[in-house]
Every structure is written in structure tokens, then in C-alpha cells.
Scaffold this motif. Structure first.
Motif, PDB file in Angstrom:
ATOM      1  N   ASN A 290       0.799  -1.224   0.000  1.00  0.00           N
ATOM      2  CA  ASN A 290       0.000   0.000   0.000  1.00  0.00           C
ATOM      3  C   ASN A 290       0.833   1.276   0.000  1.00  0.00           C
ATOM      4  O   ASN A 290       0.306   2.365   0.248  1.00  0.00           O
ATOM      5  CB  ASN A 290      -0.965   0.006   1.189  1.00  0.00           C
ATOM      6  N   GLY A 291       2.127   1.147  -0.260  1.00  0.00           N
ATOM      7  CA  GLY A 291       2.974   2.307  -0.483  1.00  0.00           C
ATOM      8  C   GLY A 291       3.403   2.345  -1.942  1.00  0.00           C
ATOM      9  O   GLY A 291       2.806   1.678  -2.794  1.00  0.00           O
ATOM     10  N   LEU A 292       4.438   3.113  -2.236  1.00  0.00           N
ATOM     11  CA  LEU A 292       4.927   3.220  -3.605  1.00  0.00           C
ATOM     12  C   LEU A 292       6.002   2.177  -3.888  1.00  0.00           C
ATOM     13  O   LEU A 292       6.899   1.963  -3.073  1.00  0.00           O
ATOM     14  CB  LEU A 292       5.513   4.615  -3.860  1.00  0.00           C
ATOM     15  N   VAL A 293       5.900   1.538  -5.030  1.00  0.00           N
ATOM     16  CA  VAL A 293       6.955   0.658  -5.527  1.00  0.00           C
ATOM     17  C   VAL A 293       7.701   1.428  -6.615  1.00  0.00           C
ATOM     18  O   VAL A 293       7.120   1.790  -7.645  1.00  0.00           O
ATOM     19  CB  VAL A 293       6.393  -0.658  -6.089  1.00  0.00           C
ATOM     20  N   VAL A 294       8.977   1.721  -6.348  1.00  0.00           N
ATOM     21  CA  VAL A 294       9.786   2.529  -7.257  1.00  0.00           C
ATOM     22  C   VAL A 294      10.728   1.605  -8.021  1.00  0.00           C
ATOM     23  O   VAL A 294      11.606   0.972  -7.427  1.00  0.00           O
ATOM     24  CB  VAL A 294      10.598   3.586  -6.481  1.00  0.00           C
TER      25      VAL A 294
ATOM     26  N   THR B 237      -1.085   2.412 -15.924  1.00  0.00           N
ATOM     27  CA  THR B 237      -2.545   2.447 -15.787  1.00  0.00           C
ATOM     28  C   THR B 237      -3.070   1.304 -14.919  1.00  0.00           C
ATOM     29  O   THR B 237      -4.203   1.355 -14.438  1.00  0.00           O
ATOM     30  CB  THR B 237      -3.228   2.390 -17.165  1.00  0.00           C
ATOM     31  N   GLU B 238      -2.241   0.264 -14.726  1.00  0.00           N
ATOM     32  CA  GLU B 238      -2.645  -0.891 -13.922  1.00  0.00           C
ATOM     33  C   GLU B 238      -2.414  -0.676 -12.427  1.00  0.00           C
ATOM     34  O   GLU B 238      -3.168  -1.181 -11.594  1.00  0.00           O
ATOM     35  CB  GLU B 238      -1.851  -2.134 -14.364  1.00  0.00           C
ATOM     36  N   TYR B 239      -1.350   0.065 -12.097  1.00  0.00           N
ATOM     37  CA  TYR B 239      -0.941   0.188 -10.693  1.00  0.00           C
ATOM     38  C   TYR B 239      -0.786   1.668 -10.305  1.00  0.00           C
ATOM     39  O   TYR B 239       0.123   2.353 -10.770  1.00  0.00           O
ATOM     40  CB  TYR B 239       0.379  -0.542 -10.455  1.00  0.00           C
ATOM     41  N   ALA B 240      -1.660   2.131  -9.427  1.00  0.00           N
ATOM     42  CA  ALA B 240      -1.616   3.531  -8.991  1.00  0.00           C
ATOM     43  C   ALA B 240      -0.399   3.827  -8.126  1.00  0.00           C
ATOM     44  O   ALA B 240      -0.019   4.993  -7.957  1.00  0.00           O
ATOM     45  CB  ALA B 240      -2.892   3.875  -8.217  1.00  0.00           C
TER      46      ALA B 240
ATOM     47  N   MET C 168      14.239  10.927 -15.411  1.00  0.00           N
ATOM     48  CA  MET C 168      12.794  10.882 -15.632  1.00  0.00           C
ATOM     49  C   MET C 168      12.114  10.007 -14.593  1.00  0.00           C
ATOM     50  O   MET C 168      12.674   8.985 -14.186  1.00  0.00           O
ATOM     51  CB  MET C 168      12.495  10.304 -17.020  1.00  0.00           C
ATOM     52  N   ALA C 169      10.944  10.435 -14.175  1.00  0.00           N
ATOM     53  CA  ALA C 169      10.072   9.577 -13.372  1.00  0.00           C
ATOM     54  C   ALA C 169       8.729   9.503 -14.084  1.00  0.00           C
ATOM     55  O   ALA C 169       8.188  10.531 -14.517  1.00  0.00           O
ATOM     56  CB  ALA C 169       9.897  10.135 -11.966  1.00  0.00           C
ATOM     57  N   PHE C 170       8.215   8.296 -14.229  1.00  0.00           N
ATOM     58  CA  PHE C 170       6.911   8.081 -14.851  1.00  0.00           C
ATOM     59  C   PHE C 170       5.972   7.557 -13.772  1.00  0.00           C
ATOM     60  O   PHE C 170       6.296   6.588 -13.081  1.00  0.00           O
ATOM     61  CB  PHE C 170       7.024   7.074 -15.989  1.00  0.00           C
ATOM     62  N   ALA C 171       4.841   8.201 -13.628  1.00  0.00           N
ATOM     63  CA  ALA C 171       3.918   7.831 -12.551  1.00  0.00           C
ATOM     64  C   ALA C 171       2.525   8.363 -12.873  1.00  0.00           C
ATOM     65  O   ALA C 171       2.318   9.012 -13.909  1.00  0.00           O
ATOM     66  CB  ALA C 171       4.415   8.385 -11.218  1.00  0.00           C
ATOM     67  N   SER C 172       1.584   8.112 -11.982  1.00  0.00           N
ATOM     68  CA  SER C 172       0.244   8.657 -12.151  1.00  0.00           C
ATOM     69  C   SER C 172       0.308  10.184 -12.151  1.00  0.00           C
ATOM     70  O   SER C 172       1.253  10.789 -11.620  1.00  0.00           O
ATOM     71  CB  SER C 172      -0.667   8.193 -11.014  1.00  0.00           C
ATOM     72  N   GLU C 173      -0.672  10.796 -12.748  1.00  0.00           N
ATOM     73  CA  GLU C 173      -0.738  12.261 -12.781  1.00  0.00           C
ATOM     74  C   GLU C 173      -0.718  12.839 -11.366  1.00  0.00           C
ATOM     75  O   GLU C 173      -0.089  13.869 -11.100  1.00  0.00           O
ATOM     76  CB  GLU C 173      -1.999  12.704 -13.525  1.00  0.00           C
TER      77      GLU C 173
END
Length: 348
Positions: free
Chosen positions: A173-177, A196-199, A220-225
Motif C-alpha cells: 500500500n505504499g509506492l513501488v519505485v 494504468t494498472e498500478y496507482a 525521468m520519473a513516470f507515474a500517475s498524474e
């Protein structure tokens, strides 16, 4: 169920970001009297008297075309290290929260944790350099905010099992980087396609490796908006300078050249591995999905010092747990690799 508000620091929730001069108007302008810049220009052929685009719009649009990700899902940092630091400052309360790292791995996760006064819980990789999912599960508690996974991994060179990473994404339930600095050299596909699969997914990449732009410092970091908006709120207003933006944009037009270099690097990697195996002091060479190889030797310190004396620099990783006896060797040009191999013939 992942909810970003459950892991975001309270002070960041309430943070009003610095509003730069370039944030406060929309559209085009010809007279800029808002930012106290030098109106006369720069003492250079190229003019750098104006502040750069704080959100690097043109670079992100080009990256969006190459990566197949909307620009709103892209954060640009002064190297990936800035993105790592911003994740700590956004989500981890100093002295309270913790993150999980999986050694042997990239050292900046530990350094950033130390700088931000955040506990880094170590769950070593297995003997074959894969995730210890059971150990990670035991290390997680209510204060665990981030899990860092480098894949392909530095310094071991291998890719991490995709199913294992997806298990973490689905259950943590935290961020996976996922740090994909070396993904261009890998057979494994990028996790960008899974945004789009994992918030709770953050993917780090860089222009420093395959793109050959280490001197520009563009990560670069790619993540949810939602995550990207938080990172933009926390970052310094002009974190990517104008010269880096201009040169990165120019470089990003040369995809064919970069792909040719990648192909050549992989061919040179295979050739280097083949030739190194002939030396008696080489005990093992681990499979690599990166532009370097991890080589287990009989006497890493002596080999390292011998090469330094000859003006050849490799990386001694022998003091790192699970990398005992190992040197990390970057794949060079054909000429550089030949010099290395010929020099090693004289090592006694």
C-alpha cells in the motif's frame, strides 16, 4: 487498497508551492519584465538570460512520443537522484517512516534515506540476485512508504523477475519505485506500460546511460498524474536548466543513433564476456541485462590496483555483500575493451 493520501506527508498535503514568474501567465509574450532577469542578454553566443520552462513542456512532449506515455505522467529531475530525493521528501516523515531497499543495489537509495533521516530496511537479494518476497513482507510495517527495486540491477546487471515485482505492486500500500536506468540494454520490457494498472507504481529512467547525456543530468520519473503533480509541487522551480532542455530535445531526435549504439554495446558485452572467461583469475561472470558486467575474481583488489596503475578504471564492488570478489566493468568501445583485455594479460 492503495490511497495516496494515506502515505503523503501532512505538510506536503498543505504545501503551497513556490509560484515562479513563468507560472503566472498563459500564452506568448515579447516583453518580460517580471523575473528581474538581465534584459541585455548573456555574455555568450547562446542567450541564457531568461529562466527556463519550469515544467519542461517541449522535452516532455518529445518523450511522450518516444515512450508512449502522456506528458502529464512524466516528471523530469536533475538526474534520477533528484526524483529519488523528492520521493523521500514527499512521502517519508523523518525519524518515523521507513523504506525498503534490496542490496546489493544502487547506493543512492541508502544515501537519500540517510540525508532525509529515514530508516532504510535492508532485505538482501537471494543468491541468484532475485527478490526475497518473504523477507520483504516481514520487513513491511505501517510506516513503510517506499520500496526501491533496481531492474536491471546495479551492480549485478540482471533483471528482476517481473512476476515478483507485480506481486509487490498488487499487495503493497505504499509506492513501488522501479529504477530502470539500464532498461535500454535489457530484454525485459519497461514497467512504464503498467502505469494504468498500478496507482502505486513509479518508474525511474535516465538520459545518462544509453542516451549518452550523463553530463546534462536529466532523469525521468513516470507515474500517475497525481504523483507527478506532487513531485512538481516539491521540486525547485527551475530544476532543469535551459541548456540541458535544449540539448536533450536535440538529442531526442536521434533515436536511430542511440539504437545503433545499444546494438553495438550488446555485441561488445558478449565479446568481452567471452574473452574474460579465458583468464585464470576470473571465477565467474554473471548474466547481464545492462551495459556492464559483474566479474567474480580471485583477487579483486590487486586487479583493480593493477588496472589503475595502467590508467584503466573499473569499479571494485568486492566489499558489498553478495558481491564478494567482484569487479564491475562497464562495456567500452571496441578499442577500450581491447586495451583492457591486453592489459589484463600482463596481470600476475
Amino acid at each position: 487498497m492503495f490511497n495516496i493520501n494515506n502515505i503523503l506527508r501532512e505538510n506536503i498535503k498543505n504545501l503551497v508551492p513556490y509560484s515562479s514568474a513563468r507560472d503566472e501567465y498563459q500564452g506568448e509574450a515579447s516583453v518580460f519584465l517580471d523575473a528581474n532577469e538581465n534584459a541585455y542578454g548573456s555574455p555568450l553566443e547562446q542567450q541564457y538570460n531568461r529562466y527556463p520552462d519550469p515544467l519542461q513542456y517541449k522535452v516532455k512532449m518529445r518523450l511522450s512520443e518516444i515512450k508512449g506515455v502522456p506528458a502529464r505522467n512524466i516528471f523530469l529531475g536533475n538526474g534520477s537522484d533528484e526524483a529519488i530525493d523528492i520521493l523521500f521528501r514527499s512521502f517519508c516523515n523523518p525519524g518515523v517512516d521507513n523504506v525498503i531497499i534490496v542490496p546489493p543495489t544502487y547506493g543512492m537509495y541508502q544515501v537519500s534515506a540517510n540525508i532525509n533521516d529515514v530508516e532504510a530496511r535492508k532485505v538482501n537479494l537471494t543468491a541468484d540476485y532475485q527478490l526475497n518476497l518473504e523477507g520483504i513482507a516481514e520487513a513491511i510495517d505501517k510506516h513503510t512508504k517506499l520500496i526501491f527495486i533496481c531492474s536491471p540491477n546495479n551492480p549485478t546487471g540482471n533483471s528482476i523477475n517481473r512476476d515478483d515485482i507485480e506481486t509487490l505492486l498488487a499487495n503493497f500500500n505504499g509506492l513501488v519505485v522501479i529504477d530502470e536506468a539500464y532498461i535500454n540494454f535489457s530484454r525485459q520490457k519497461t514497467f512504464i506500460q503498467e502505469l494504468t494498472e498500478y496507482a502505486n507504481l513509479v518508474v525511474l529512467q535516465t538520459l545518462s546511460k544509453a542516451w549518452g547525456l550523463a553530463g546534462l543530468r536529466v532523469g525521468m520519473a513516470f507515474a500517475s498524474e497525481e504523483i507527478v503533480e506532487i513531485m512538481n509541487k516539491v521540486k525547485p522551480p527551475y530544476n532543469i536548466n535551459e541548456a540541458s532542455q535544449e540539448l536533450a530535445l536535440k538529442a531526442l531526435e536521434n533515436v536511430a543513433q542511440v539504437n545503433a549504439w545499444i546494438k553495438e554495446t550488446l555485441a561488445q558485452r558478449d565479446k568481452l564476456v567471452l574473452n574474460l572467461k579465458h583468464f585464470d583469475f576470473v571465477l565467474d561472470i554473471y548474466p547481464s541485462d545492462a551495459n556492464f558486467i559483474l566479474v567474480k575474481t580471485t583477487d579483486p583488489k590487486s586487479i583493480y590496483n593493477f588496472l589503475v596503475e595502467k590508467g584503466i578504471i573499473v569499479r571494485d564492488r568486492s566489499k558489498i555483500e553478495l558481491c564478494e570478489g567482484c569487479l564491475r566493468i562497464t562495456v567500452g568501445t571496441p578499442e577500450e575493451n581491447d586495451i583492457l583485455l591486453k592489459t589484463l594479460q600482463d596481470f600476475k
